[in-house]
Design an enzyme around this catalytic site. Sequence first.
Site, PDB file in Angstrom:
ATOM      1  N   GLY A  17       0.803  -1.221   0.000  1.00 30.82           N
ATOM      2  CA  GLY A  17       0.000   0.000   0.000  1.00 30.82           C
ATOM      3  C   GLY A  17       0.832   1.265   0.000  1.00 30.82           C
ATOM      4  O   GLY A  17       0.433   2.283   0.575  1.00 30.82           O
ATOM      5  N   SER A  18       1.993   1.222  -0.663  1.00 33.27           N
ATOM      6  CA  SER A  18       2.906   2.373  -0.628  1.00 33.27           C
ATOM      7  C   SER A  18       2.308   3.626  -1.248  1.00 33.27           C
ATOM      8  O   SER A  18       2.673   4.746  -0.874  1.00 33.27           O
ATOM      9  CB  SER A  18       4.220   2.015  -1.338  1.00 33.27           C
ATOM     10  OG  SER A  18       3.973   1.513  -2.634  1.00 33.27           O
ATOM     11  N   ARG A  19       1.349   3.444  -2.167  1.00 33.78           N
ATOM     12  CA  ARG A  19       0.741   4.614  -2.817  1.00 33.78           C
ATOM     13  C   ARG A  19      -0.150   5.414  -1.866  1.00 33.78           C
ATOM     14  O   ARG A  19      -0.523   6.547  -2.171  1.00 33.78           O
ATOM     15  CB  ARG A  19      -0.073   4.177  -4.050  1.00 33.78           C
ATOM     16  CG  ARG A  19       0.787   3.789  -5.235  1.00 33.78           C
ATOM     17  CD  ARG A  19      -0.045   3.204  -6.356  1.00 33.78           C
ATOM     18  NE  ARG A  19      -1.093   4.116  -6.804  1.00 33.78           N
ATOM     19  CZ  ARG A  19      -2.082   3.755  -7.623  1.00 33.78           C
ATOM     20  NH1 ARG A  19      -2.147   2.510  -8.053  1.00 33.78           N
ATOM     21  NH2 ARG A  19      -2.993   4.637  -7.993  1.00 33.78           N
ATOM     22  N   MET A  20      -0.467   4.851  -0.702  1.00 33.96           N
ATOM     23  CA  MET A  20      -1.258   5.600   0.275  1.00 33.96           C
ATOM     24  C   MET A  20      -0.424   6.696   0.948  1.00 33.96           C
ATOM     25  O   MET A  20      -0.964   7.626   1.541  1.00 33.96           O
ATOM     26  CB  MET A  20      -1.828   4.666   1.349  1.00 33.96           C
ATOM     27  CG  MET A  20      -2.797   3.621   0.852  1.00 33.96           C
ATOM     28  SD  MET A  20      -4.295   4.261   0.083  1.00 33.96           S
ATOM     29  CE  MET A  20      -5.215   4.841   1.508  1.00 33.96           C
ATOM     30  N   ASN A 228      -6.383   2.462  -3.917  1.00 37.29           N
ATOM     31  CA  ASN A 228      -4.929   2.338  -3.940  1.00 37.29           C
ATOM     32  C   ASN A 228      -4.206   3.597  -3.489  1.00 37.29           C
ATOM     33  O   ASN A 228      -2.988   3.596  -3.372  1.00 37.29           O
ATOM     34  CB  ASN A 228      -4.455   1.977  -5.351  1.00 37.29           C
ATOM     35  CG  ASN A 228      -4.873   0.574  -5.750  1.00 37.29           C
ATOM     36  OD1 ASN A 228      -4.458  -0.392  -5.121  1.00 37.29           O
ATOM     37  ND2 ASN A 228      -5.696   0.460  -6.771  1.00 37.29           N
TER      38      ASN A 228
END
Length: 245
Positions: A17-20, A228
């Site tokens: 979930g790095s795009r959070m 995402n």
Amino acid sequence: MSATSPIAAVVLAAGKGSRMGSPLHKVLHKLKGRPMLAHLLDSLAQIAAEKVVLVVGAGREQIEEAFPALPKAIQHEQLGTADAVRAAEGELAGLSGTVLILYGDVPLITPATMRALCAAVSGDVALAVLGFRPIDTRAYGRLVTAADGSLLRIVEHSDASDAERAIGFCNSGVMAVRGDLLFPWLGRVGCANAKGEYYLTDIVALARADGYRVATVEAGELEVTGVNSREELAALEEKLAEAVA
């Protein structure tokens, strides 16, 4: 299998979930004041799933703290969706019936849709895939169906011909599978693709090669909307507010 077969669920929540852009695990971000994952688990409770297994990875300590009672399976490396589901095999050993495969960041699948998807797995239908018809088909995989609505194949957008890209029926990723066939099929999935990953969608071809039919069930776009990024979460929150206005 029939509509009365026991239902187990595998919920995939191993992504980083790095795009959070937040240290908080993606599925724990709040939608309507509650963690995204909680909405999905509420729906599973309404269909009386016999067992629910969370597949976790990075940040799993946060999920363990938030949902300590649920069985967990660990995907140690990010090797694709088929590998993630396969991680749950030990937790589901000995369970018969239908396995529902869901995503922790797709929180709005309704109990009615879950039941319809599982009920479609019956007779010579060993697998049912949930599709939807988005306003913008973007880069979604397309569901190529026969005249009777059964699924012939899933074509990724990047591999699709112009005719296939014109198909409006898209793959949500959510599916229901006969429990006695799921893990043998997952064991046959290869990784000869650009990303070197094991894709869950490959079991559609395996099911058909083994002589089974694959069904499709349709849901509305809002119901299968995934999250995402924070922007997508805010957009989903706004859509939900509009839906009840």
